[in-house]
Design a protein around this motif. Structure first.
Motif, PDB file in Angstrom:
ATOM      1  N   THR A   7       5.326  12.017  -0.636  1.00  0.00           N
ATOM      2  CA  THR A   7       6.573  11.755  -1.349  1.00  0.00           C
ATOM      3  C   THR A   7       7.359  10.636  -0.674  1.00  0.00           C
ATOM      4  N   LEU A   8       7.476  10.711   0.647  1.00  0.00           N
ATOM      5  CA  LEU A   8       8.204   9.667   1.368  1.00  0.00           C
ATOM      6  C   LEU A   8       7.501   8.324   1.264  1.00  0.00           C
ATOM      7  N   SER A   9       6.187   8.328   1.327  1.00  0.00           N
ATOM      8  CA  SER A   9       5.426   7.085   1.230  1.00  0.00           C
ATOM      9  C   SER A   9       5.606   6.436  -0.135  1.00  0.00           C
ATOM     10  N   ARG A  10       5.470   7.230  -1.176  1.00  0.00           N
ATOM     11  CA  ARG A  10       5.562   6.703  -2.539  1.00  0.00           C
ATOM     12  C   ARG A  10       6.976   6.200  -2.840  1.00  0.00           C
ATOM     13  N   ASN A  11       7.974   6.969  -2.475  1.00  0.00           N
ATOM     14  CA  ASN A  11       9.355   6.606  -2.812  1.00  0.00           C
ATOM     15  C   ASN A  11       9.987   5.669  -1.787  1.00  0.00           C
ATOM     16  N   GLY A  12       9.433   5.602  -0.584  1.00  0.00           N
ATOM     17  CA  GLY A  12      10.004   4.734   0.439  1.00  0.00           C
ATOM     18  C   GLY A  12       9.496   3.316   0.399  1.00  0.00           C
ATOM     19  N   ARG A  13       8.462   3.053  -0.405  1.00  0.00           N
ATOM     20  CA  ARG A  13       7.882   1.715  -0.456  1.00  0.00           C
ATOM     21  C   ARG A  13       8.891   0.672  -0.941  1.00  0.00           C
ATOM     22  N   LEU A  14       9.644   1.000  -1.971  1.00  0.00           N
ATOM     23  CA  LEU A  14      10.652   0.077  -2.497  1.00  0.00           C
ATOM     24  C   LEU A  14      11.724  -0.206  -1.449  1.00  0.00           C
ATOM     25  N   PHE A  15      12.142   0.813  -0.742  1.00  0.00           N
ATOM     26  CA  PHE A  15      13.141   0.658   0.314  1.00  0.00           C
ATOM     27  C   PHE A  15      12.602  -0.250   1.418  1.00  0.00           C
ATOM     28  N   LEU A  16      11.362  -0.040   1.825  1.00  0.00           N
ATOM     29  CA  LEU A  16      10.756  -0.887   2.860  1.00  0.00           C
ATOM     30  C   LEU A  16      10.634  -2.328   2.388  1.00  0.00           C
ATOM     31  N   SER A  17      10.303  -2.516   1.141  1.00  0.00           N
ATOM     32  CA  SER A  17      10.202  -3.868   0.601  1.00  0.00           C
ATOM     33  C   SER A  17      11.549  -4.581   0.693  1.00  0.00           C
TER      34      SER A  17
END
Length: 135
Positions: A25-35
């Motif tokens: 869940t964190l990986s999928r939803n955190g990708r945009l934040f990391l970008s």
């Protein structure tokens, strides 16, 4: 079968399942934040995301394994539930603290990037102005 072993098996299955679910869940939803934190560099965002997930798994599964040992033997169904509630509650708290720690650090990095972008002038200098004669 010994109730202590039953409690261990249930604890491991639920803890590992929760860790995998939270990491995905964190990986999928955190990708945009990391970008956004990494100024749109998608390859770097994917690499950092993967490294964070691996670190998350290592820390949480290591904690689950270390916390597996019991305080004593369990000899009733009530004891199974009490042991599981304590162990799973601590695992959930560790997962939450890990998540909040990651978000805090990434937000600090993001804020620093936003401040650096705001310090640059919106228009590049267009020429040179001579100092005033009377100054």
């Amino acid at each position: 079968m010994d109730l202590t072993v039953v409690a261990y098996v249930i604890y491991l299955v639920v803890s590992i399942g929760l860790t995998v679910w939270v990491a995905r869940t964190l990986s999928r939803n955190g990708r945009l934040f990391l970008s956004d934190v990494l100024h749109g560099n998608e390859k770097l965002a994917d690499a950092v995301n993967h490294l964070l997930v691996v670190g998350f798994y290592l820390v949480n599964l290591g904690f689950v394994a270390l916390y597996l040992s019991g305080d004593g033997t369990i000899d009733s169904a009530r004891g199974v539930f009490e042991a599981l509630s304590t162990k799973l509650g601590v695992v959930l708290l560790v997962l939450g603290v890990m998540h909040l720690g990651n978000v805090y650090v990434l937000n600090k990095i993001r804020r620093r990037g936003v401040m650096e972008r705001e310090q640059q002038p919106p228009v590049p200098p267009q020429g040179w102005a001579a100092p005033a004669a009377g100054a």
